[in-house]
Enzyme design. Structure first.
Site, PDB file in Angstrom:
ATOM      1  N   GLY A 134       2.039 -10.674   2.900  1.00  0.00           N
ATOM      2  CA  GLY A 134       3.466 -10.932   2.693  1.00  0.00           C
ATOM      3  C   GLY A 134       4.341  -9.752   3.094  1.00  0.00           C
ATOM      4  O   GLY A 134       5.516  -9.936   3.424  1.00  0.00           O
TER       5      GLY A 134
ATOM      6  N   GLU B  61      -5.029 -12.067   4.364  1.00  0.00           N
ATOM      7  CA  GLU B  61      -5.165 -13.143   3.366  1.00  0.00           C
ATOM      8  C   GLU B  61      -6.515 -13.831   3.407  1.00  0.00           C
ATOM      9  O   GLU B  61      -7.048 -14.256   2.388  1.00  0.00           O
ATOM     10  CB  GLU B  61      -4.063 -14.199   3.561  1.00  0.00           C
ATOM     11  CG  GLU B  61      -2.665 -13.746   3.167  1.00  0.00           C
ATOM     12  CD  GLU B  61      -1.889 -13.081   4.289  1.00  0.00           C
ATOM     13  OE1 GLU B  61      -2.507 -12.648   5.288  1.00  0.00           O
ATOM     14  OE2 GLU B  61      -0.660 -12.984   4.161  1.00  0.00           O
TER      15      GLU B  61
ATOM     16  N   ALA C 249       1.875 -10.241  -0.971  1.00  0.00           N
ATOM     17  CA  ALA C 249       2.253 -10.965  -2.180  1.00  0.00           C
ATOM     18  C   ALA C 249       1.429 -10.394  -3.331  1.00  0.00           C
ATOM     19  O   ALA C 249       0.339  -9.851  -3.117  1.00  0.00           O
ATOM     20  CB  ALA C 249       1.963 -12.449  -2.004  1.00  0.00           C
TER      21      ALA C 249
HETATM   22  N1  CAA Z   1      -1.066  -7.489  -5.185  1.00  0.00           N
HETATM   23  C1  CAA Z   1      -1.204  -6.928  -6.398  1.00  0.00           C
HETATM   24  N2  CAA Z   1      -1.566  -5.654  -6.562  1.00  0.00           N
HETATM   25  C2  CAA Z   1      -1.824  -4.917  -5.480  1.00  0.00           C
HETATM   26  C3  CAA Z   1      -1.723  -5.439  -4.184  1.00  0.00           C
HETATM   27  C4  CAA Z   1      -1.315  -6.797  -4.059  1.00  0.00           C
HETATM   28  N3  CAA Z   1      -1.149  -7.384  -2.856  1.00  0.00           N
HETATM   29  N4  CAA Z   1      -2.057  -4.481  -3.290  1.00  0.00           N
HETATM   30  C5  CAA Z   1      -2.354  -3.384  -3.996  1.00  0.00           C
HETATM   31  N5  CAA Z   1      -2.209  -3.638  -5.337  1.00  0.00           N
HETATM   32  C6  CAA Z   1      -2.447  -2.732  -6.455  1.00  0.00           C
HETATM   33  C7  CAA Z   1      -3.933  -2.491  -6.670  1.00  0.00           C
HETATM   34  O1  CAA Z   1      -4.467  -3.553  -7.434  1.00  0.00           O
HETATM   35  C8  CAA Z   1      -3.918  -1.187  -7.415  1.00  0.00           C
HETATM   36  O2  CAA Z   1      -3.559  -1.425  -8.744  1.00  0.00           O
HETATM   37  P1  CAA Z   1      -4.440  -0.771  -9.949  1.00  0.00           P
HETATM   38  O3  CAA Z   1      -4.247   0.718  -9.753  1.00  0.00           O
HETATM   39  O4  CAA Z   1      -3.790  -1.316 -11.162  1.00  0.00           O
HETATM   40  O5  CAA Z   1      -5.838  -1.199  -9.733  1.00  0.00           O
HETATM   41  C9  CAA Z   1      -2.750  -0.437  -6.765  1.00  0.00           C
HETATM   42  O6  CAA Z   1      -1.945  -1.440  -6.148  1.00  0.00           O
HETATM   43  C10 CAA Z   1      -3.198   0.533  -5.695  1.00  0.00           C
HETATM   44  O7  CAA Z   1      -4.007  -0.168  -4.753  1.00  0.00           O
HETATM   45  P2  CAA Z   1      -5.458   0.350  -4.289  1.00  0.00           P
HETATM   46  O8  CAA Z   1      -6.092   1.123  -5.381  1.00  0.00           O
HETATM   47  O9  CAA Z   1      -6.205  -0.834  -3.784  1.00  0.00           O
HETATM   48  O10 CAA Z   1      -5.018   1.317  -3.091  1.00  0.00           O
HETATM   49  P3  CAA Z   1      -5.913   1.749  -1.815  1.00  0.00           P
HETATM   50  O11 CAA Z   1      -5.134   2.837  -1.172  1.00  0.00           O
HETATM   51  O12 CAA Z   1      -7.322   1.972  -2.205  1.00  0.00           O
HETATM   52  O13 CAA Z   1      -5.921   0.439  -0.873  1.00  0.00           O
HETATM   53  C11 CAA Z   1      -4.918  -1.457   0.284  1.00  0.00           C
HETATM   54  C12 CAA Z   1      -4.743   0.006  -0.274  1.00  0.00           C
HETATM   55  C13 CAA Z   1      -5.935  -1.446   1.411  1.00  0.00           C
HETATM   56  C14 CAA Z   1      -3.548  -1.889   0.772  1.00  0.00           C
HETATM   57  C15 CAA Z   1      -5.422  -2.359  -0.864  1.00  0.00           C
HETATM   58  O14 CAA Z   1      -4.581  -2.177  -1.993  1.00  0.00           O
HETATM   59  C16 CAA Z   1      -5.369  -3.826  -0.507  1.00  0.00           C
HETATM   60  O15 CAA Z   1      -6.242  -4.313   0.206  1.00  0.00           O
HETATM   61  N6  CAA Z   1      -4.391  -4.571  -1.069  1.00  0.00           N
HETATM   62  C17 CAA Z   1      -4.277  -6.003  -0.879  1.00  0.00           C
HETATM   63  C18 CAA Z   1      -3.783  -6.352   0.506  1.00  0.00           C
HETATM   64  C19 CAA Z   1      -3.736  -7.841   0.685  1.00  0.00           C
HETATM   65  O16 CAA Z   1      -4.731  -8.553   0.612  1.00  0.00           O
HETATM   66  N7  CAA Z   1      -2.528  -8.403   0.912  1.00  0.00           N
HETATM   67  C20 CAA Z   1      -2.331  -9.808   1.107  1.00  0.00           C
HETATM   68  C21 CAA Z   1      -1.910 -10.450  -0.175  1.00  0.00           C
HETATM   69  S1  CAA Z   1      -1.899 -12.231  -0.071  1.00  0.00           S
HETATM   70  C22 CAA Z   1      -0.409 -12.626   0.624  1.00  0.00           C
HETATM   71  O17 CAA Z   1       0.382 -11.773   0.966  1.00  0.00           O
HETATM   72  C23 CAA Z   1      -0.106 -14.095   0.770  1.00  0.00           C
HETATM   73  C24 CAA Z   1       1.060 -14.394   1.670  1.00  0.00           C
HETATM   74  O18 CAA Z   1       0.929 -14.694   2.840  1.00  0.00           O
HETATM   75  C25 CAA Z   1       2.417 -14.361   1.149  1.00  0.00           C
END
Ligand code: CAA
Length: 258
Positions: free
Chosen positions: A109, A132, A66
């Site tokens: 998500g 999460e 998400a």
């Molecule tokens: N939401 C918003 N933006 C996100 C995102 C997310 N879930 N995941 C990645 N992005 C964005 C980053 O903020 C970044 O944007 P900027 O360049 O503007 O800073 C861009 O995408 C690239 O991401 P990274 O620089 O972090 O890329 P990476 O290769 O270093 O890392 C990753 C990749 C490990 C997937 C890391 O992006 C990450 O940990 N993302 C979040 C994963 C996460 O926590 N997901 C769960 C979300 S909560 C949820 O889903 C609730 C539910 O149950 C519905």
């Protein structure tokens, strides 16, 4: 409006293809994207020429969850009043078969969206997880429920409580993934699988999907009863007559979705 901004929508023969397309955010699922996926699926469900749908992302990410930036400031009343995330369930409640073709990250998500589909095909680069908890929340789009039913309590609990990612091989071993394929063959394989499904009788494929899904929602005895009723009903279709006649006559069947 027919224009999509966060996804690409194409038709390949009898297969509908949805490509999640927010590369700047690793396909993070914001409300616009989920709305567009639902709208595209509405179109494919209504189109009698479509027999199967493929949802895919990019090489780097199916979807990284998400959209955290969109969620960050939400309050309890706001999420309650808008019934946050419930609209995502529409993906799980579709009647035509949907394949998730997953390469790279399928987190939070993103993993939940993949699990709402009927079959997950994974590239060898796929990484699944429910991180999460690291954000101070838990999965909210079915992750604690679907993952547990699919891979069992031990692994679901571990993944949800630690946020660790699992690779494609482990996901296949755990029963989350139907098949692992080399990353450069993922879309080709998914489209081929979808084409195979779309070449079957559509009502029979839909009834099959409905019956397999029953196994997740009811007792074995009720599920078997449901299966038996639907199986008997299939003998009222022209496609059953055609399919069996074609076998006996040693030719390919020509299903009419009737
Ligand atoms: N939401 C918003 N933006 C996100 C995102 C997310 N879930 N995941 C990645 N992005 C964005 C980053 O903020 C970044 O944007 P900027 O360049 O503007 O800073 C861009 O995408 C690239 O991401 P990274 O620089 O972090 O890329 P990476 O290769 O270093 O890392 C990753 C990749 C490990 C997937 C890391 O992006 C990450 O940990 N993302 C979040 C994963 C996460 O926590 N997901 C769960 C979300 S909560 C949820 O889903 C609730 C539910 O149950 C519905």
């Amino acid at each position: 409006a027919t224009a999509y901004e966060t996804i690409l929508v194409e038709t390949r023969g009898k297969v509908g293809l949805i490509t999640l397309n927010r590369p700047q955010a690793l396909n993070a699922l914001n409300s616009q994207l989920v709305g567009e996926v639902n709208r595209a699926l509405d179109g494919f469900e209504a189109d009698p020429g479509i027999g199967c749908v493929v949802i895919t992302g990019s090489e780097k990410a199916f979807a990284a969850g998400a959209d955290i930036k969109e969620m960050q400031a939400k309050t309890f009343p706001q999420s309650y009043l808008e019934d946050f995330i419930t609209s995502w369930d529409r993906v799980a409640n579709r009647r035509k078969p949907i394949i998730a073709a997953v390469a790279g990250f399928a987190l939070g998500g993103g993993c939940e969206l993949a699990m709402m589909c009927d079959i997950i095909l994974a590239a060898d680069t796929a990484k699944f997880g429910q991180p999460e908890i690291k954000l101070g929340v838990m999965p909210g789009a079915g992750g604690t429920q679907r993952l547990t039913r699919i891979v069992g309590k031990a692994k679901a609990m571990e993944l949800c409580l630690t946020g660790r990612m699992m690779g494609a091989e482990e996901a296949e071993r755990a029963g989350l993934v139907a098949r692992v394929v080399p990353a450069d063959k993922l879309l080709e394989d998914a489209l081929k699988t979808a084409e195979t499904i779309a070449s079957m009788s559509l009502p029979i494929a839909m009834m099959t999907k409905e019956s397999v899904n029953r196994a997740y929602e009811t007792t074995l005895a009720e599920g078997i009863r449901f299966e038996r009723r639907v199986f008997h009903a299939m003998f009222a279709t022209a496609d059953q007559k055609e399919g069996m006649a074609a076998f006996v006559e040693k030719r390919a069947p020509a299903f009419k979705n009737a």
